[in-house]
Write a protein that holds these residues in place. Sequence first.
Motif, PDB file in Angstrom:
ATOM      1  N   ILE A  15      -1.508 -14.899   5.247  1.00 52.03           N
ATOM      2  CA  ILE A  15      -0.796 -13.687   5.645  1.00 52.03           C
ATOM      3  C   ILE A  15      -1.708 -12.479   5.451  1.00 52.03           C
ATOM      4  N   ASP A  16      -1.786 -11.634   6.455  1.00 60.51           N
ATOM      5  CA  ASP A  16      -2.580 -10.411   6.376  1.00 60.51           C
ATOM      6  C   ASP A  16      -1.753  -9.333   5.674  1.00 60.51           C
ATOM      7  N   PRO A  17      -2.238  -8.771   4.560  1.00 61.04           N
ATOM      8  CA  PRO A  17      -1.450  -7.779   3.799  1.00 61.04           C
ATOM      9  C   PRO A  17      -1.112  -6.510   4.564  1.00 61.04           C
ATOM     10  N   LYS A  18      -1.806  -6.255   5.672  1.00 61.61           N
ATOM     11  CA  LYS A  18      -1.525  -5.009   6.389  1.00 61.61           C
ATOM     12  C   LYS A  18      -0.111  -5.002   6.966  1.00 61.61           C
ATOM     13  N   ILE A  19       0.535  -6.166   7.083  1.00 58.14           N
ATOM     14  CA  ILE A  19       1.902  -6.172   7.619  1.00 58.14           C
ATOM     15  C   ILE A  19       2.874  -5.471   6.674  1.00 58.14           C
ATOM     16  N   TYR A  20       2.453  -5.219   5.431  1.00 56.33           N
ATOM     17  CA  TYR A  20       3.301  -4.529   4.464  1.00 56.33           C
ATOM     18  C   TYR A  20       2.978  -3.035   4.345  1.00 56.33           C
ATOM     19  N   THR A  21       1.902  -2.573   4.988  1.00 57.45           N
ATOM     20  CA  THR A  21       1.431  -1.210   4.733  1.00 57.45           C
ATOM     21  C   THR A  21       1.187  -0.386   5.982  1.00 57.45           C
ATOM     22  N   TRP A 188      20.386   1.881  -3.554  1.00 60.44           N
ATOM     23  CA  TRP A 188      19.233   2.417  -4.261  1.00 60.44           C
ATOM     24  C   TRP A 188      17.975   2.162  -3.448  1.00 60.44           C
ATOM     25  N   VAL A 189      16.911   2.850  -3.791  1.00 57.60           N
ATOM     26  CA  VAL A 189      15.653   2.792  -3.050  1.00 57.60           C
ATOM     27  C   VAL A 189      14.579   2.162  -3.922  1.00 57.60           C
ATOM     28  N   ILE A 190      13.801   1.253  -3.327  1.00 57.77           N
ATOM     29  CA  ILE A 190      12.665   0.631  -4.005  1.00 57.77           C
ATOM     30  C   ILE A 190      11.419   0.943  -3.191  1.00 57.77           C
ATOM     31  N   ASP A 191      10.360   1.309  -3.865  1.00 58.56           N
ATOM     32  CA  ASP A 191       9.115   1.668  -3.174  1.00 58.56           C
ATOM     33  C   ASP A 191       8.309   0.417  -2.846  1.00 58.56           C
ATOM     34  N   CYS A 192       8.805  -0.327  -1.864  1.00 57.49           N
ATOM     35  CA  CYS A 192       8.117  -1.526  -1.416  1.00 57.49           C
ATOM     36  C   CYS A 192       8.534  -1.823   0.018  1.00 57.49           C
ATOM     37  N   ASN A 193       7.788  -2.672   0.680  1.00 62.65           N
ATOM     38  CA  ASN A 193       8.118  -3.084   2.035  1.00 62.65           C
ATOM     39  C   ASN A 193       9.351  -3.986   2.036  1.00 62.65           C
ATOM     40  N   TRP A 194      10.204  -3.835   3.036  1.00 63.37           N
ATOM     41  CA  TRP A 194      11.458  -4.586   3.107  1.00 63.37           C
ATOM     42  C   TRP A 194      11.247  -6.094   3.158  1.00 63.37           C
ATOM     43  N   LYS A 195      10.093  -6.533   3.692  1.00 70.69           N
ATOM     44  CA  LYS A 195       9.857  -7.971   3.855  1.00 70.69           C
ATOM     45  C   LYS A 195       9.684  -8.687   2.526  1.00 70.69           C
ATOM     46  N   PHE A 196       9.175  -7.997   1.498  1.00 68.65           N
ATOM     47  CA  PHE A 196       9.068  -8.639   0.183  1.00 68.65           C
ATOM     48  C   PHE A 196      10.427  -9.132  -0.277  1.00 68.65           C
ATOM     49  N   ALA A 197      11.437  -8.268  -0.162  1.00 66.90           N
ATOM     50  CA  ALA A 197      12.770  -8.604  -0.645  1.00 66.90           C
ATOM     51  C   ALA A 197      13.433  -9.669   0.223  1.00 66.90           C
ATOM     52  N   SER A 198      13.325  -9.518   1.524  1.00 66.48           N
ATOM     53  CA  SER A 198      13.994 -10.439   2.431  1.00 66.48           C
ATOM     54  C   SER A 198      13.378 -11.826   2.373  1.00 66.48           C
ATOM     55  N   GLN A 364       3.178  -3.454  -3.899  1.00 68.06           N
ATOM     56  CA  GLN A 364       2.973  -2.352  -2.945  1.00 68.06           C
ATOM     57  C   GLN A 364       1.938  -1.363  -3.475  1.00 68.06           C
ATOM     58  N   GLN A 365       1.956  -1.122  -4.781  1.00 68.40           N
ATOM     59  CA  GLN A 365       0.983  -0.216  -5.386  1.00 68.40           C
ATOM     60  C   GLN A 365      -0.428  -0.774  -5.256  1.00 68.40           C
ATOM     61  N   VAL A 366      -0.580  -2.077  -5.523  1.00 71.81           N
ATOM     62  CA  VAL A 366      -1.900  -2.705  -5.398  1.00 71.81           C
ATOM     63  C   VAL A 366      -2.426  -2.585  -3.973  1.00 71.81           C
ATOM     64  N   LEU A 367      -1.518  -2.712  -2.987  1.00 74.37           N
ATOM     65  CA  LEU A 367      -1.932  -2.692  -1.590  1.00 74.37           C
ATOM     66  C   LEU A 367      -2.323  -1.304  -1.101  1.00 74.37           C
ATOM     67  N   LYS A 368      -2.281  -0.289  -1.978  1.00 77.17           N
ATOM     68  CA  LYS A 368      -2.855   1.003  -1.619  1.00 77.17           C
ATOM     69  C   LYS A 368      -4.383   0.932  -1.599  1.00 77.17           C
ATOM     70  N   GLY A 369      -4.921  -0.053  -2.281  1.00 77.57           N
ATOM     71  CA  GLY A 369      -6.373  -0.202  -2.336  1.00 77.57           C
ATOM     72  C   GLY A 369      -6.952  -0.727  -1.038  1.00 77.57           C
ATOM     73  N   TRP A 370      -8.135  -0.233  -0.677  1.00 76.63           N
ATOM     74  CA  TRP A 370      -8.794  -0.680   0.553  1.00 76.63           C
ATOM     75  C   TRP A 370      -9.144  -2.149   0.479  1.00 76.63           C
ATOM     76  N   LYS A 371      -9.762  -2.560  -0.611  1.00 73.75           N
ATOM     77  CA  LYS A 371     -10.193  -3.954  -0.719  1.00 73.75           C
ATOM     78  C   LYS A 371      -8.993  -4.889  -0.811  1.00 73.75           C
ATOM     79  N   ALA A 372      -7.960  -4.470  -1.497  1.00 76.13           N
ATOM     80  CA  ALA A 372      -6.773  -5.314  -1.637  1.00 76.13           C
ATOM     81  C   ALA A 372      -6.156  -5.624  -0.281  1.00 76.13           C
ATOM     82  N   ARG A 373      -6.260  -4.696   0.651  1.00 73.19           N
ATOM     83  CA  ARG A 373      -5.687  -4.924   1.974  1.00 73.19           C
ATOM     84  C   ARG A 373      -6.551  -5.828   2.839  1.00 73.19           C
ATOM     85  N   GLN A 374      -7.762  -6.158   2.370  1.00 72.35           N
ATOM     86  CA  GLN A 374      -8.632  -7.068   3.119  1.00 72.35           C
ATOM     87  C   GLN A 374      -8.448  -8.525   2.695  1.00 72.35           C
ATOM     88  N   SER A 375      -7.734  -8.729   1.594  1.00 72.08           N
ATOM     89  CA  SER A 375      -7.632 -10.076   1.020  1.00 72.08           C
ATOM     90  C   SER A 375      -6.415 -10.795   1.590  1.00 72.08           C
TER      91      SER A 375
END
Length: 446
Positions: A15-21, A188-198, A364-375
């Motif tokens: 899975i490409d992490p960019k689908i969450y960001t 309530w609101v969570i600071d993450c992409n909806w797909k993580f929860a679903s 979601q916080q980790v995926l703010k990183g450039w390298k993290a989004r390449q993995s």
Amino acid sequence: MTVTGEFGDIDNGHIDPKIYTDQAIYERELEQVFGRSWLFLAHDSQLPKRGSFVQTYMGEDPVLVVRQGDGSVKAFLNQCRHRGMRICRSDEGTNKTFTCSYHGWAYDLEGNLINVPMEDRAYRKEIDKSRWGAVKVRVEEYKGFYFGTWSEDVPEFTDYLGDMAFYFDAVVGRWDNGLELVPMTSKWVIDCNWKFASEQSASDMYHVPFSHASARMALTDKPEEWPMRWGDAPPGRQFSGNGHGSGSVWLPTLGIPDLVSGQDYVDWLVSNQAEVFRNIGEERALKVYAHNTIFPNFSWLGPNATMRVWHPRGPGQVEVWSWTYVPKDAPQNIKADIRRGVQRTFGPAGSFETDDGENWTEVQQVLKGWKARQSKLNAQMGLGHEERDVHGLPGLSNDVFSETAARGFYRRWADLMAGLSWAEIRDQDAARERQETILPKEVQEV
């Protein structure tokens, strides 16, 4: 048939992490996923009489769901056709009409435009009100649950469910007089992409022994009763089909000690288990109850009696709408026990809920990183070990500790994101089923 390309190699568990960001991906999924899927709107118990309404969302579009005079339910976009204002600002209630507070255009319970202030002077009687009603939603009802879609292409809801109907019926069909939602929506609101929860609700039992261990032990002075310790969890299965998912460990009896709702609830459940077994069968009652998602964003947890919708609010935020569900004919004290149990576990401040939210926000916080989004991320658990129609469970399934339903969730998501029509998706599903790696039919009983 492998889904590869911009979203990763999903059939092989990449899975490409960019689908969450990615904002552009998010904008596309509002149209292609939320615009072309069946989405949960409301339950019968939320619309008790003529004119009863609730305001909800389809993706980020506000929608009114309204009980009609003939008892049917209709839904339409909560947007005035004059300048785009909401025509109703309330979350729920009872109305005879809906009037925009900007310029006063009024709509009836079906969303038809019925009044334009100063029509004679402002429009010289030349406006055709029949052309300027609110945009209608296609609505279908399933056992008291109303689902809506903007698409005329998507199959009827029962076809959309497919084998998931067996798993949905395991909760909505248990009781003679059905379910009701406790009349209080927690949001309530969570600071993450909806797909993580679903996706987690569809597939992930793997996190339970680790993420929820401390919370579970905090609820009891007998931590040895926690049945999901590493290595000795009960047997169980995970289902995947049409993007939907369900997963449960198998219960020896409905009367296991309940550390959430209390002994009174357990005693009541045991005394009424014959009703459950008559309606859905003993085997299904013991095997199907825990994690569930109807694609894309309607989920429920059987042991904790909570249903929820994961409303997207951008690529990095989700708004959770959660309800407690109870047997309609249960005594008030039992309903109260169930409600308190949900508040303690999967309410906004529930012990398990905060575990999950912490995990998702940290990712979601980790995926703010450039390298993290390449993995690339690994979703290969149980890959190649799927089976079909085994253990009395219909559809494609695997051990409960697998990611079969996660891969199915992302396959359906990618199909829609690619712009495939539902007819093309049906053909692809048939081709995938022909190419499945199916283990020998001499399946060893778990």
